[in-house]
Design an enzyme around this catalytic site. Structure first.
Site, short mmCIF file in Angstrom:
data_model
loop_
_atom_site.label_atom_id
_atom_site.label_comp_id
_atom_site.label_asym_id
_atom_site.label_seq_id
_atom_site.Cartn_x
_atom_site.Cartn_y
_atom_site.Cartn_z
N GLY A 1 5.90 0.83 6.10
CA GLY A 1 6.88 -0.07 5.49
C GLY A 1 7.05 0.17 4.00
N CYS A 2 5.96 0.43 3.31
CA CYS A 2 6.03 0.65 1.86
C CYS A 2 6.77 1.96 1.55
CB CYS A 2 4.63 0.67 1.26
SG CYS A 2 3.80 -0.93 1.44
N THR A 3 6.53 2.98 2.35
CA THR A 3 7.24 4.25 2.15
C THR A 3 8.73 4.05 2.39
OG1 THR A 3 5.28 5.52 2.79
CG2 THR A 3 7.42 6.64 2.97
N ALA B 1 10.22 2.01 -0.59
CA ALA B 1 10.28 2.81 -1.82
C ALA B 1 11.40 3.85 -1.73
CB ALA B 1 8.93 3.49 -2.07
N LYS C 1 0.82 -1.21 0.00
CA LYS C 1 0.00 0.00 0.00
C LYS C 1 0.86 1.26 0.00
CE LYS C 1 -4.11 1.70 2.39
NZ LYS C 1 -4.86 1.85 1.18
#
Length: 192
Positions: A47-49, A52, A42
């Protein structure tokens, strides 16, 4: 965990909308550079931020990433407008694609993460310059492992390329191989 079915196989081609609204087409092996395709749950989550941004920083700061000209491509099920917001806010420098209908997840055999609680697992595919999937890392919780995984594979490919360049070419067909006596230096004549 079972071996991923795509390891050692040609990576499936993809055409998905990017955060800029344009269709991004991934044709494995077309550019002749390695590619890291990372699927994440998401846009905007913690975690995704982090994941990325670690890829963004590696592209900008790591010599290995620059030398190998690796392409990084992020993919999630978020809609294009959500991806656009995420890319702009985090200043991401690589394509981030929307797989809202799940066609990329299906082609790459990416399931749900966190025991089915996350729509998409956090999975990174390392594709070599010929378009073959060399390895897959599937770890939804450990977001920081993905850049390390790609770094390991870039090191390995560089070592393989170096070894291939150092391997002497086989003698031409019909040519006799040089003998060790021919390769030895002639003795010097004694001086008076």
């Amino acid at each position: 965990m079972a071996r991923h079915p795509l390891i050692g196989q040609p990576a499936p081609p993809l055409s998905l909308p990017g955060a800029d609204g344009e269709t991004y087409t991934f044709t494995p092996g077309e550019k002749g550079v390695p590619v890291a395709l990372f699927f994440y749950p998401k846009s905007g989550s913690f975690g995704c931020t982090k994941e990325a941004c670690q890829f963004r920083d590696a592209l900008a700061e790591k010599d290995l990433f620059k030398r190998t000209k690796v392409d990084i491509v992020g993919i999630s099920s978020d809609a294009v407008d959500k991806q656009k917001e995420f890319v702009e806010k985090q200043k991401l420098t690589y394509p981030v694609l929307s797989d809202a209908n799940g066609e990329a997840r299906k082609a790459y055999h990416v399931g749900k993460g966190l025991f089915g609680l996350a729509e998409t697992a956090r999975v990174t595919f390392f594709v070599d310059s010929k378009g073959v999937v060399r390895d897959v890392l599937d770890t939804t919780v450990n977001y920081s492992a993905h850049v390390k995984f790609v770094t390991k594979w870039l090191d390995k490919l560089e070592a393989e390329d170096k070894k291939a360049a150092e391997t002497p070419a086989a003698p031409a067909e019909g040519a006799a191989p040089a003998t060790s006596a021919e390769n030895a230096a002639a003795p010097e004549a004694p001086t008076a």
